[in-house]
Design an enzyme around this catalytic site. Structure first.
Site, short mmCIF file in Angstrom:
data_model
loop_
_atom_site.label_atom_id
_atom_site.label_comp_id
_atom_site.label_asym_id
_atom_site.label_seq_id
_atom_site.Cartn_x
_atom_site.Cartn_y
_atom_site.Cartn_z
N CYS A 132 0.83 -1.21 0.00
CA CYS A 132 0.00 0.00 0.00
C CYS A 132 0.87 1.26 0.00
O CYS A 132 1.40 1.65 1.05
CB CYS A 132 -0.93 -0.02 1.20
N CYS A 135 -0.43 4.20 2.14
CA CYS A 135 -0.25 4.04 3.60
C CYS A 135 1.24 4.20 3.97
O CYS A 135 1.58 4.94 4.88
CB CYS A 135 -0.68 2.65 4.08
N ASP A 136 2.11 3.49 3.26
CA ASP A 136 3.52 3.41 3.68
C ASP A 136 4.46 4.31 2.87
O ASP A 136 5.61 4.53 3.28
CB ASP A 136 4.03 1.95 3.55
#
Ligand code: NDP
Length: 300
Positions: A132, A135-136
């Site tokens: 992701c 997200c990261d």
């Protein structure tokens, strides 16, 4: 045991829309989500194909969905569903801690990211390897990264990363499936390099990932990257449905008729778990239809 008229599993676009429709029809509704309301929207970057919003962030749209569901006082439970069993009078839904009865169930649990299935993949998750980018990705600012995949998700990841990383490689084994408009945008970015047809064969590093080996025909190259974002499609989240005699497609998605009925009476499916379309607007439409079909089932 607490009893509902409809339990909806999964709070992505399909599940949220089902919840809004079910609540507006006056059905006693429970929406169960193992993570956060929003589902796949929370992974998405900018959405430009949801009518009414020319451009909106996935997280912002997820928040709007959540507020909309809350407006109708739908009960929301954050817990993982482990099992569903059919009973004479409906369904028993078993979560990690709680158990519920429901006359009908809408399954909208979506999909999970597909893995590369190469050596040390699990070892490097959270240590340079992620599924992701939204997200990261921010953890990789000012570092070189690679995105694996050639679909819309991979290209969205690459666009997001290209804003914050000095170099983004897009590694893909075959023809691109992504929309042309995204390909054109990426081609214009000076820090994006396409590696195609290539596949990733090795992840290397001590504690953290620091390079990958990639292969094209018989040629093997090394790329020095700190991050690898895998975006090679998804597999349906159907593990918790093992005790139902549910008809699946050849690819493992839930088989539905045009009204979102599955082969199990009283059990409906909507969204990416049906393998149809995989677009927010389609998932939302299916969610609405599933709730109307559930209401119709309860009436008869
Ligand atoms: P897709 O299924 O569209 O693409 C998956 C990609 O991964 C393909 O390029 C595929 O290559 C590759 N791939 C699959 N398995 C492997 C493997 N084992 N090793 C290496 N590569 C592999 O998935 P997406 O997640 O990108 O998208 C899912 C759906 O969601 C699609 O319908 C997409 O259009 C939609 N979507 C739409 C968005 C939008 O803005 N409209 C945004 C994001 C997603 P190959 O072709 O060789 O199999």
């Amino acid at each position: 045991m607490k009893t509902y008229e409809v339990i909806i599993i999964g709070a992505g676009p399909a599940g949220c829309t089902s919840a809004i429709y079910a609540a507006r029809r006056g059905l006693k509704t429970l929406l169960i989500e193992s993570k956060e309301v929003g589902g796949a929207l929370l992974y998405g970057s900018t959405i430009e194909n949801y009518p009414g919003f020319e451009s909106i962030g996935g997280i912002e749209l997820a928040e709007k969905f959540k507020n909309h569901v809350k407006k109708f006082n739908v009960e929301i439970l954050t817990e993982e569903v482990k099992d569903i069993k059919t009973l004479k009078e409906g369904f028993e839904v078993t979560c990690l801690k709680n158990k519920f009865l429901s006359k009908s169930v809408i399954v909208a649990q979506g999909v999970k990211p597909r893995q590369l299935n190469i050596k040390d993949e699990n070892k490097f998750v959270g240590k340079g390897l992620s599924y992701c980018a939204t997200c990261d990705g921010p953890l990789f600012q000012k570092k070189d990264v690679a995105v694996i995949g050639g679909g819309n998700s991979a290209f969205h990841y690459a666009l997001f990363l290209a804003e914050i990383c000095p170099k983004v490689y897009i590694l893909h084994r075959s023809e691109f499936r992504a929309d042309k408009v995204l390909l054109e945008k990426l081609k214009k970015m000076k820090n994006v390099e396409f590696k195609q047809p290539y596949e990733i064969v090795e992840l290397t590093g001590e504690k953290m990932l620091n390079s990958i080996k990639i292969k094209s025909k018989d040629k093997i190259e090394e790329l020095k990257v700190s991050g690898v974002f895998v975006s090679i499609g998804q597999d349906p989240n159907t593990g918790f449905l093992k005790n139902l005699d549910l008809k699946l497609t050849t690819e493992g998605y839930i088989n539905v008729d045009p009204k979102m009925n599955t082969n199990v009476p009283g059990l409906f499916a909507a969204g990416d778990i049906t393998g149809i379309g995989k677009q927010i607007i389609i998932a939302a439409g299916q969610g609405a239809l599933a709730a109307l079909s559930a209401e119709n089932y309860l009436k008869h």
